[in-house]
Design a protein around this motif. Sequence first.
Motif: not given
Length: 208
Positions: A160-168
């Motif tokens: 997972i690359g830097a500063h990514s966001t994974i949501l529900k």
Amino acid sequence: MRKYFSLIFRAFRFVLRYVKGKFQYIACRIILEGNNVEYKKIVTNGVPFVSVARKGKCVIGDNFHMNNNIRGNPIGRVQRCILFVDNGAELIIGNNVGISSTALIANISIHIGDNVKIGGGVCIYDTDFHSLDSEIRKDKGMDKINTDNKPVIIGNNVFIGAHSTILKGVTVGNNSIIGACSVVTRSIPENEIWAGNPAKFIRKINFD
């Protein structure tokens, strides 16, 4: 003179890092034990923020690496790692996982597989935090009850690359890669590269 000063400075910095590292490791162990976290071998730069509710569950696999300061991963947006597990929720982390300045917020369930690399500043949320209804949000109790929560699953060998966001509600399949600064709103199959906001399919990963 400058050469000698540089050597002295480097030697002093090495000793300071060594001593600080020992204290940080002890502090990390105390925090994990105090939050009833199950873990094996850990390596840490800095001290994380950990909050596991009395009825929550947090399990960390073997050979876990964690960077909580600029020394561990000097790529910007530095913060301590955050491991937050609410009542009745679970955060399960596999073997050989590395995280940097990462926020893992489990209101119901986050599962991370083996050999996962999570870049600096990544956030993984299994909750919306608040209701989407503005009227419900006015009442704190009703807001919490009506907040949408869905499990997050990160497969094995994911990067997972830097500063990514994974949501529900997102599942990331084995071996897949998420580009830096992506916002992942839907599930990603195995062996694919996704990136963007919202994250979209880029290409298949060819292992030949």
